[in-house]
Write a protein that holds these residues in place. Structure first.
Motif, PDB file in Angstrom:
ATOM      1  N   GLU A   1       0.824  -1.174   0.058  1.00 36.26           N
ATOM      2  CA  GLU A   1      -0.076  -0.105   0.129  1.00 36.26           C
ATOM      3  C   GLU A   1       0.961   1.296   0.105  1.00 36.26           C
ATOM      4  OE1 GLU A   1      -2.745   0.040   2.910  1.00 36.26           O
ATOM      5  OE2 GLU A   1      -3.843  -1.827   2.532  1.00 36.26           O
TER       6      GLU A   1
ATOM      7  N   SER B   1      -1.934   4.974   3.330  1.00 34.30           N
ATOM      8  CA  SER B   1      -2.883   4.149   4.006  1.00 34.30           C
ATOM      9  C   SER B   1      -4.075   4.008   3.027  1.00 34.30           C
ATOM     10  CB  SER B   1      -2.994   4.738   5.322  1.00 34.30           C
ATOM     11  OG  SER B   1      -3.362   5.732   5.247  1.00 34.30           O
TER      12      SER B   1
ATOM     13  N   GLN C   1      -4.784   3.032   0.270  1.00 34.05           N
ATOM     14  CA  GLN C   1      -4.945   3.368  -1.370  1.00 34.05           C
ATOM     15  C   GLN C   1      -3.978   2.394  -2.041  1.00 34.05           C
ATOM     16  OE1 GLN C   1      -3.978   7.451  -1.803  1.00 34.05           O
ATOM     17  NE2 GLN C   1      -6.006   8.061  -1.241  1.00 34.05           N
ATOM     18  N   GLN C   2      -4.420   1.622  -3.004  1.00 31.32           N
ATOM     19  CA  GLN C   2      -3.971   0.786  -3.773  1.00 31.32           C
ATOM     20  C   GLN C   2      -4.178   1.380  -5.208  1.00 31.32           C
ATOM     21  OE1 GLN C   2      -1.876  -1.419  -3.139  1.00 31.32           O
ATOM     22  NE2 GLN C   2      -1.758  -2.951  -4.806  1.00 31.32           N
TER      23      GLN C   2
END
Length: 149
Positions: A54, A57, A59-60
């Motif tokens: 990631e 935090s 968010q991909q």
């Protein structure tokens, strides 16, 4: 003002006259390093995506953004290896954005490790940027006819 411009232009002409184009097979160390860095960044991004890392935090990045960015970095790396002006110019643009972004991050750094990391990024990107300037000039230098002919 015209005298100052004339002096500067005379100095520019003098520097241009001293530039020599790359010999076949000649590749400066900074160009090799920059090409390797671009390829490593591409591979690193794909590996980080594949392992589910990631970035921020929660968010991909999407597959598309990862593949597009990796493709751009591979193109830059291969282009620099082949001594293409567009590749060096594009990589310098990315280095410039990286330097500016890292500078803003340094301003917001809340601990020593973050400050050291962003300072290292600025130093490495800035050094590559500086040394690639002359490489770009030499790539643009036209082949001069030999004096023997």
């Amino acid at each position: 003002m015209r005298r100052g411009y004339a002096r500067a232009e005379a100095r520019n002409q003098e520097v241009r006259a001293q530039l020599r184009p790359f010999a076949p097979g000649e590749r400066p160390l900074v160009l090799t390093i920059s090409a390797a860095v671009a390829i490593l960044i591409a591979v690193g991004n794909v590996v980080l995506y594949a392992t589910g890392y990631e970035v921020r935090s929660g968010q991909q990045p999407t597959v598309a953004t990862t593949v597009i960015f990796a493709g751009i970095m591979v193109a830059a790396g291969v282009g620099m290896w082949l001594k293409r002006y567009w590749a060096v110019l594009g990589f310098q643009a990315l280095l410039g954005v990286t330097i500016i972004s890292a500078t803003f991050s340094l301003v917001r750094a809340s601990n020593l490790p973050a400050a050291l990391l962003t300072t290292a990024v600025i130093a490495i990107a800035g050094t590559l940027f500086w040394f690639l300037i002359k490489v770009m000039a030499r790539i643009q230098t036209p082949q001069r006819p030999s004096r023997d002919a």
